[in-house]
Design an enzyme around this catalytic site. Structure first.
Site, mmCIF file in Angstrom:
data_model
loop_
_atom_site.group_PDB
_atom_site.id
_atom_site.type_symbol
_atom_site.label_atom_id
_atom_site.label_comp_id
_atom_site.label_asym_id
_atom_site.label_seq_id
_atom_site.Cartn_x
_atom_site.Cartn_y
_atom_site.Cartn_z
ATOM 1 N N LYS A 14 45.021 -1.349 14.774
ATOM 2 C CA LYS A 14 45.529 -0.449 15.824
ATOM 3 C C LYS A 14 44.508 0.647 16.148
ATOM 4 C CE LYS A 14 49.306 0.863 13.614
ATOM 5 N NZ LYS A 14 49.220 0.093 12.374
ATOM 6 N N ARG A 126 38.195 -1.549 3.443
ATOM 7 C CA ARG A 126 38.228 -0.660 4.605
ATOM 8 C C ARG A 126 37.734 0.747 4.267
ATOM 9 N NH1 ARG A 126 43.348 0.301 8.610
ATOM 10 N NH2 ARG A 126 44.291 1.466 6.896
ATOM 11 N N ARG A 161 40.515 5.653 2.180
ATOM 12 C CA ARG A 161 41.782 6.376 2.212
ATOM 13 C C ARG A 161 42.541 6.185 0.906
ATOM 14 N NH1 ARG A 161 44.773 4.697 7.730
ATOM 15 N NH2 ARG A 161 46.502 4.757 6.264
ATOM 16 N N ARG A 172 53.467 -0.174 1.720
ATOM 17 C CA ARG A 172 53.384 0.056 3.176
ATOM 18 C C ARG A 172 53.832 -1.196 3.933
ATOM 19 N NH1 ARG A 172 47.340 1.808 3.544
ATOM 20 N NH2 ARG A 172 47.693 1.959 5.781
HETATM 21 P P1 AMP Z 1 48.323 5.133 9.439
HETATM 22 O O1 AMP Z 1 47.078 5.942 9.429
HETATM 23 O O2 AMP Z 1 48.814 4.840 10.838
HETATM 24 O O3 AMP Z 1 48.213 3.873 8.597
HETATM 25 O O4 AMP Z 1 49.457 6.031 8.770
HETATM 26 C C1 AMP Z 1 49.339 6.469 7.430
HETATM 27 C C2 AMP Z 1 50.673 6.975 6.939
HETATM 28 O O5 AMP Z 1 51.096 8.095 7.734
HETATM 29 C C3 AMP Z 1 51.824 5.990 7.010
HETATM 30 O O6 AMP Z 1 51.841 5.106 5.905
HETATM 31 C C4 AMP Z 1 53.021 6.946 7.004
HETATM 32 O O7 AMP Z 1 53.248 7.464 5.699
HETATM 33 C C5 AMP Z 1 52.521 8.111 7.856
HETATM 34 N N1 AMP Z 1 52.859 7.936 9.292
HETATM 35 C C6 AMP Z 1 51.984 7.784 10.323
HETATM 36 N N2 AMP Z 1 52.635 7.655 11.486
HETATM 37 C C7 AMP Z 1 53.952 7.735 11.200
HETATM 38 C C8 AMP Z 1 55.142 7.658 11.969
HETATM 39 N N3 AMP Z 1 55.113 7.465 13.304
HETATM 40 N N4 AMP Z 1 56.332 7.782 11.323
HETATM 41 C C9 AMP Z 1 56.383 7.987 10.001
HETATM 42 N N5 AMP Z 1 55.313 8.045 9.206
HETATM 43 C C10 AMP Z 1 54.099 7.931 9.790
#
Ligand code: AMP
Length: 214
Positions: A14, A126, A161, A172
């Site tokens: 994404k 990653r 990360r 996740r």
């Molecule tokens: P990402 O960088 O998109 O993989 O997001 C990392 C983490 O941020 C996720 O595993 C969630 O814990 C939190 N997170 C990001 N976006 C959201 C969202 N829209 N709703 C809830 N948690 C979020």
């Protein structure tokens, strides 16, 4: 085309595709995950609340995310590529309502389809840039390694990360199946979803997206 939502499981690409779309259409890409990581770094009250959710691979509560997005739109305008929001059906409903109140709607909702085993393989190698947030697959021959310089922006350092380890990644994925899979279904029911095969190189996936949009 000025309001996009990009959906897909963690590590489906994404962020990478949001950056490419952002460059192509000159629209800002917004990663809610990146915003949360910045808030954690700053130790803001949102960061303190979000930290333990991220560490456990859990989603942050809907209300906090809805507020975060509403204040982003108010501060930055109504053109966006959302990467990582909405992640639950209530968030998707809240976004529709929020846009509706301003007589706006989404132009494009894309979900990236990638098999779980490919996601696991991707997440192990990653690395993310601390400056521009772009992600790369580790490759020591090309200097793409922890603490290496970001090949894109040239100034940030690459890091892994905290939640990009297999144990947290499984959580996740479970959280995705439990709460986020409902989101593509929500958009599909209203005829707004475009599904793109997310396997292959970033360039191949981006070409598929552009073809679908043309
Ligand atoms: P990402 O960088 O998109 O993989 O997001 C990392 C983490 O941020 C996720 O595993 C969630 O814990 C939190 N997170 C990001 N976006 C959201 C969202 N829209 N709703 C809830 N948690 C979020």
């Amino acid at each position: 085309m000025d309001r996009f939502v990009l959906l897909g499981p963690p590590a489906s690409g994404k962020g990478t595709q949001a950056a490419k779309l952002s460059e192509h259409f000159s629209i800002p890409a917004v990663s809610t995950g990146a915003i949360l990581r910045e808030e954690i770094e700053k130790e803001s009250s949102l960061g303190v609340t979000a930290e333990h959710h991220l560490a456990r691979g859990e989603l942050v509560p809907d209300l906090l995310m809805d507020e975060l997005i509403a204040s982003w739109v108010k501060a930055h305008g109504d053109q966006f590529i959302f990467d990582g929001y909405p992640r639950t059906k209530p968030q998707a409903e809240s976004l529709d309502q929020f846009l509706d109140e301003q007589s706006l709607s989404l132009n494009c909702v894309i979900t990236l389809a990638v098999p779980d085993q490919v996601l696991r393989d991707r997440v192990i190698g990653r690395l993310s840039c601390g400056q521009c947030n772009h992600v790369f697959q580790a490759n020591s021959e090309r200097g793409i390694q922890v603490d290496g310089r970001c090949p894109d922006c040239g100034s940030g350092r690459l890091y892994q990360r905290k939640d990009d380890n297999l144990e947290t990644f499984e959580l996740r994925l479970e959280e995705y199946a439990r709460k986020t899979e409902a989101v593509p279904n929500y958009y599909s029911r209203t005829g707004r979803l475009q599904t793109i095969n997310g396997e292959g190189t970033p360039e191949e996936v981006f070409a598929r997206i552009l073809k679908q949009l043309s």
